[in-house]
Design an enzyme around this catalytic site. Structure first.
Site, short mmCIF file in Angstrom:
data_model
loop_
_atom_site.label_atom_id
_atom_site.label_comp_id
_atom_site.label_asym_id
_atom_site.label_seq_id
_atom_site.Cartn_x
_atom_site.Cartn_y
_atom_site.Cartn_z
CB SER A 149 47.62 -94.96 -32.82
OG SER A 149 46.73 -95.31 -33.86
CE1 TYR A 162 51.47 -96.98 -36.45
CE2 TYR A 162 49.14 -97.28 -35.94
CZ TYR A 162 50.23 -96.46 -36.10
OH TYR A 162 50.10 -95.10 -35.89
#
Length: 257
Positions: A149, A162
């Site tokens: 990410s 996350y």
């Protein structure tokens, strides 16, 4: 290299079997169908009931498809399922796409949310890869592709678990590449930018955040799952046989800004 046939071979997955986690929708579904279009047979791992549409899409491309029902919030179940798959199937490519996100202030994150995000995004990923990499090493070839990410590089806002998980995925990609490269296995990651999926719905529903994010992307738009397919096929195919430990950012230029 003498012609088009050679280039086509570099990006062909004919005769290969690819396993994709979290392929029910969004990025995972697009990658699974992209690999099938490139010639791969598929093993889809996750909650079986949610993967039927993707399996039908793979079948429409005339590729074999197997769906394995696994709760990826349980790392031991992921490990055991991967061991079973490794015994039953010769898996050449693994795409660890499954991931979840929770949005909360740092001061309000619960132990349950922390553990759940890390279990799915990191711990299950590791143990599933571990089990499938062993037979790859014995055969002398294989591809492990992790979905990282932009938050593998940045801290983000209200997504601490996350961000931690995706920083770890980038580090794990490099660590595994170092150990598995001598066995003919390439381990790389794809770091999507801001992609229009269920995980980013909350951001797209916030007019201020949506505008601020879009204005920073040099391409002038959010990505779509289809924008990740080329990167997935490249890292799964012979074209990337000398690429190892790399995190390929696909972000419309966000990181360059």
């Amino acid at each position: 290299m003498t012609g088009v046939e050679d280039v086509s071979r570099l990006f062909s997955l004919s005769g290969r079997t690819a396993l994709v986690t979290g392929a029910s929708r969004g990025i995972g579904r697009a990658m699974a169908l992209g690999l099938a279009a490139a010639g791969a047979d598929l093993v889809l791992v996750g909650r079986a009931a949610s993967h039927q549409d993707t399996a039908a899409g793979v079948a429409a491309l005339h590729r074999d498809c197997r769906v394995v029902d696994v709760d990826l919030t349980d790392p031991l179940a992921a490990r055991d399922a991967a061991a079973d798959i490794a015994r039953d199937s010769s898996v050449d490519v693994v795409i660890n796409n499954a991931g979840i996100i929770t949005r909360d202030d740092v001061l309000s994150v619960t132990p349950q949310d922390w553990t759940r995000v890390l279990d799915v995004n990191l711990t299950s990923l590791f143990f599933l890869s571990q089990q499938l990499a062993a037979p790859m090493a014995a055969r002398g070839h294989g591809k492990l592709i992790n979905v990282a990410s932009l938050l593998s590089f940045q801290g983000g806002i209200r997504v601490a678990p996350y961000a931690v998980s995706k920083h770890a995925v980038a580090g794990l990609t490099r660590a595994m590449a170092n150990e598995l490269a001598p066995h003919g296995i390439q381990v790389n990651a794809i770091a999507p930018g801001y992609i229009a999926t269920d995980n980013t719905q909350a951001l797209r529903d916030d007019p201020d955040r949506f505008t601020a994010i879009t204005e920073r992307i040099p391409a002038g738009r959010w990505g779509t799952p289809a924008d990740l397919v080329g990167a997935a096929v490249f890292l799964a195919a012979p074209a990337s046989d000398y690429v190892n430990g790399h995190v390929l950012v696909v972000d419309g230029g966000w990181m360059a800004r």
